[in-house]
Design a protein around this motif. Structure first.
Motif, mmCIF file in Angstrom:
data_model
loop_
_atom_site.group_PDB
_atom_site.id
_atom_site.type_symbol
_atom_site.label_atom_id
_atom_site.label_comp_id
_atom_site.label_asym_id
_atom_site.label_seq_id
_atom_site.Cartn_x
_atom_site.Cartn_y
_atom_site.Cartn_z
ATOM 1 N N PHE A 186 -18.267 -5.145 7.673
ATOM 2 C CA PHE A 186 -17.732 -6.725 8.071
ATOM 3 C C PHE A 186 -17.951 -6.537 9.808
ATOM 4 O O PHE A 186 -17.938 -7.761 10.466
ATOM 5 N N LEU A 187 -17.717 -5.505 10.089
ATOM 6 C CA LEU A 187 -17.242 -5.544 12.044
ATOM 7 C C LEU A 187 -18.549 -5.625 12.398
ATOM 8 O O LEU A 187 -18.643 -5.714 13.328
ATOM 9 N N ILE A 244 -9.235 -6.341 15.151
ATOM 10 C CA ILE A 244 -9.097 -6.713 14.133
ATOM 11 C C ILE A 244 -10.179 -5.659 13.816
ATOM 12 O O ILE A 244 -9.615 -4.606 12.640
ATOM 13 N N VAL A 245 -10.573 -4.162 15.103
ATOM 14 C CA VAL A 245 -10.712 -2.756 14.465
ATOM 15 C C VAL A 245 -9.372 -2.058 14.278
ATOM 16 O O VAL A 245 -9.380 -1.749 14.023
ATOM 17 N N ARG A 246 -8.622 -2.344 15.128
ATOM 18 C CA ARG A 246 -7.548 -1.851 15.295
ATOM 19 C C ARG A 246 -6.822 -1.868 13.559
ATOM 20 O O ARG A 246 -6.013 -0.948 13.351
ATOM 21 N N VAL A 247 -7.485 -3.288 13.329
ATOM 22 C CA VAL A 247 -6.227 -3.431 11.752
ATOM 23 C C VAL A 247 -7.033 -2.987 11.303
ATOM 24 O O VAL A 247 -6.396 -2.210 10.215
ATOM 25 N N ALA A 248 -8.936 -2.682 11.311
ATOM 26 C CA ALA A 248 -8.860 -2.119 9.828
ATOM 27 C C ALA A 248 -9.235 -0.283 10.496
ATOM 28 O O ALA A 248 -9.491 0.480 8.832
ATOM 29 N N MET A 249 -8.527 -0.262 11.622
ATOM 30 C CA MET A 249 -8.247 1.657 11.686
ATOM 31 C C MET A 249 -6.630 1.735 11.650
ATOM 32 O O MET A 249 -6.227 2.868 11.758
ATOM 33 N N LEU A 284 -9.307 -5.567 3.010
ATOM 34 C CA LEU A 284 -9.441 -5.918 3.841
ATOM 35 C C LEU A 284 -9.301 -7.373 4.900
ATOM 36 O O LEU A 284 -8.561 -7.027 5.978
ATOM 37 N N LEU A 285 -9.083 -8.361 4.107
ATOM 38 C CA LEU A 285 -8.482 -9.571 4.104
ATOM 39 C C LEU A 285 -7.118 -9.759 4.103
ATOM 40 O O LEU A 285 -6.329 -10.104 4.977
ATOM 41 N N ASN A 286 -6.428 -8.725 3.582
ATOM 42 C CA ASN A 286 -4.970 -8.618 3.874
ATOM 43 C C ASN A 286 -4.640 -7.744 5.151
ATOM 44 O O ASN A 286 -3.722 -8.657 5.398
ATOM 45 N N LYS A 287 -5.376 -6.973 5.049
ATOM 46 C CA LYS A 287 -4.798 -6.453 6.531
ATOM 47 C C LYS A 287 -5.488 -7.541 7.660
ATOM 48 O O LYS A 287 -4.654 -7.332 8.238
#
Length: 143
Positions: free
Chosen positions: A39-40, A22-27, A99-102
């Motif tokens: 969120f994280l 999830i961190v990777r997606v956020a980044m 965020l949710l789409n990612k």
């Protein structure tokens, strides 16, 4: 070492890998927005990620494997949990959707459909449905 110690360490490792994914997606755009950081932080607490592990994962998130759920039902379960966390954090509007789409794409939902899935998921969580209803409604949203 007892069997429960083995289970706990395996469970902890899966949570860390899930969090790192999830961190990777956020980044994906090179930065973590304040909404994503909030969120994280909450997700780390919910997954029982220690402060030291949290910092290490943020620094070196790419060293953790991405293990999206293979089964569609498990992806829906994770989506349900994550949408509820975002909803509880009161991340609303465009940041919530981005965020949710990612995260949805990171979970393995097709990029073309993820917007519709996220919209439906947010509506269902807002209406307070349980997991079984959530899964049924998402599976049958095009019928």
């Amino acid at each position: 070492m007892s069997i429960s110690d083995l289970f706990d360490s395996g469970f902890k490792k899966r949570n860390e890998d899930h969090f790192a994914a999830i961190v990777r997606v956020a980044m994906d755009n090179g930065i973590i927005s304040p909404e994503e950081k909030s969120f994280l932080d909450r997700l780390a607490r919910n997954l029982d990620i220690s402060e030291a592990d949290y910092k290490l994962i943020l620094k070196d998130y790419q060293s953790h494997p991405i293990n999206p759920p293979v089964s569609y039902d498990h992806r829906l379960e994770r989506l349900y949990d994550l949408v509820r966390m975002v909803y509880v954090d009161q991340i609303e509007g465009d940041p919530e959707h981005k965020l949710l789409n990612k995260i949805g794409v990171g979970l393995g939902f097709h990029a073309v459909n993820v917007r519709y899935i996220v919209d439906k998921a947010l509506t269902l969580v807002h209406n307070g449905v349980d997991l079984d209803t959530f899964i049924h409604e998402i599976k049958n949203m095009n019928k």
